[in-house]
Design an enzyme around this catalytic site. Structure first.
Site, PDB file in Angstrom:
ATOM      1  N   ASN A 115       0.842  -1.202   0.000  1.00 34.57           N
ATOM      2  CA  ASN A 115       0.000   0.000   0.000  1.00 34.57           C
ATOM      3  C   ASN A 115       0.880   1.256   0.000  1.00 34.57           C
ATOM      4  O   ASN A 115       1.577   1.511   0.969  1.00 34.57           O
ATOM      5  CB  ASN A 115      -0.905  -0.032   1.236  1.00 34.57           C
ATOM      6  CG  ASN A 115      -1.739   1.218   1.399  1.00 34.57           C
ATOM      7  OD1 ASN A 115      -1.768   2.098   0.551  1.00 34.57           O
ATOM      8  ND2 ASN A 115      -2.429   1.300   2.523  1.00 34.57           N
ATOM      9  N   CYS A 123      -4.613   0.407   5.885  1.00 30.42           N
ATOM     10  CA  CYS A 123      -4.143  -0.966   6.058  1.00 30.42           C
ATOM     11  C   CYS A 123      -3.826  -1.273   7.518  1.00 30.42           C
ATOM     12  O   CYS A 123      -3.745  -2.447   7.893  1.00 30.42           O
ATOM     13  CB  CYS A 123      -2.953  -1.251   5.157  1.00 30.42           C
ATOM     14  SG  CYS A 123      -1.596  -0.099   5.316  1.00 30.42           S
ATOM     15  N   HIS A 124      -3.708  -0.234   8.349  1.00 28.97           N
ATOM     16  CA  HIS A 124      -3.468  -0.487   9.776  1.00 28.97           C
ATOM     17  C   HIS A 124      -4.680  -1.135  10.440  1.00 28.97           C
ATOM     18  O   HIS A 124      -4.561  -1.681  11.521  1.00 28.97           O
ATOM     19  CB  HIS A 124      -3.098   0.820  10.501  1.00 28.97           C
ATOM     20  CG  HIS A 124      -4.153   1.872  10.475  1.00 28.97           C
ATOM     21  ND1 HIS A 124      -4.340   2.727   9.398  1.00 28.97           N
ATOM     22  CD2 HIS A 124      -5.103   2.197  11.390  1.00 28.97           C
ATOM     23  CE1 HIS A 124      -5.339   3.540   9.663  1.00 28.97           C
ATOM     24  NE2 HIS A 124      -5.829   3.242  10.862  1.00 28.97           N
ATOM     25  N   GLU A 150      -7.676   5.292  17.186  1.00 29.20           N
ATOM     26  CA  GLU A 150      -9.012   5.096  16.642  1.00 29.20           C
ATOM     27  C   GLU A 150      -9.954   4.462  17.656  1.00 29.20           C
ATOM     28  O   GLU A 150     -11.117   4.851  17.751  1.00 29.20           O
ATOM     29  CB  GLU A 150      -8.958   4.244  15.374  1.00 29.20           C
ATOM     30  CG  GLU A 150      -8.351   4.980  14.217  1.00 29.20           C
ATOM     31  CD  GLU A 150      -8.534   4.265  12.898  1.00 29.20           C
ATOM     32  OE1 GLU A 150      -9.439   3.408  12.786  1.00 29.20           O
ATOM     33  OE2 GLU A 150      -7.785   4.576  11.966  1.00 29.20           O
TER      34      GLU A 150
END
Length: 157
Positions: A115, A123-124, A150
Site C-alpha cells: 500500500n 491498512c493499519h 481510533e
C-alpha cells in the site's frame, strides 16, 4: 511530483502528490523521494489538514483524490480497506472473503504491505485472524498507536 512533510504525533510524515492526486504517504518522511520538491500545493495543504484533524480526533475518514498504483488485485484489496470503518478492524482472511477469494489471506497481507498510501488507505485496520497485530510497513509500533487512537476516539463518539 511534489511532497509536503508534516510533523505528527507519529513523527514526520511525507505526502506526495502527482497529477492532482495523492500517490504516496510515507510514515517515515525520510523515505520520500529526494527528487520531489517540497511544495504547499492546495491538495497537499488539504491532505495535511485532514491528517492533522485525524490525529486530533475530529476526522474519521479522508476525502482526498488518491491514485495508488498497484496490480489489479492490490487495488481491489485497497478498495476493501477503504470500507473498514474508523475504529474497527478486519482480519486478512475477512478481507479475502470480501473479495470472493477466501484462500487469499496471505496475498491480502502482501497487498497491504505494498500500500503506497498508508493511513489514507487504512491498512493499519487489518489484523491477524485472532486479532493479533501482524506486519505493518510503517512498523508495529505505529500500527498499535493508530489503532489505539481510533479505538479511543471511537468510544468517545
Amino acid at each position: 511530483m511534489y511532497k509536503l512533510i508534516i510533523p505528527t504525533v507519529l513523527g514526520d510524515i511525507a505526502i506526495v502528490e502527482q497529477g492532482g492526486k495523492i500517490t504516496h504517504l510515507f510514515l517515515h518522511a525520510q523515505q520520500a523521494p529526494a527528487h520531489a520538491p517540497q511544495a504547499q500545493t492546495p491538495l497537499l495543504r488539504q491532505a495535511a489538514r485532514q491528517i492533522n484533524e485525524f490525529f486530533a480526533g475530529t476526522r474519521f475518514y479522508f476525502d482526498l483524490p488518491l491514485a495508488a498504483h498497484g496490480t489489479d488485485f492490490e487495488r481491489q484489496v485497497w478498495d476493501v480497506l477503504c470500507t473498514i470503518p474508523y475504529g474497527q478492524t478486519l482480519s486478512y482472511g475477512a478481507v479475502a472473503r470480501r473479495l470472493g477469494r477466501p484462500g487469499a489471506a496471505r496475498a491480502v497481507g502482501r497487498a497491504c504491505h505494498q500500500n503506497p498510501i498508508a493511513l489514507l488507505i487504512p491498512c493499519h485496520r487489518v489484523v491477524g485472524a485472532n486479532g493479533a497485530l501482524t506486519g505493518y510497513a510503517g512498523g508495529l509500533d505505529i500500527k498499535r498507536k493508530l489503532l489505539l487512537l481510533e479505538n479511543l476516539q471511537a468510544r468517545i463518539f
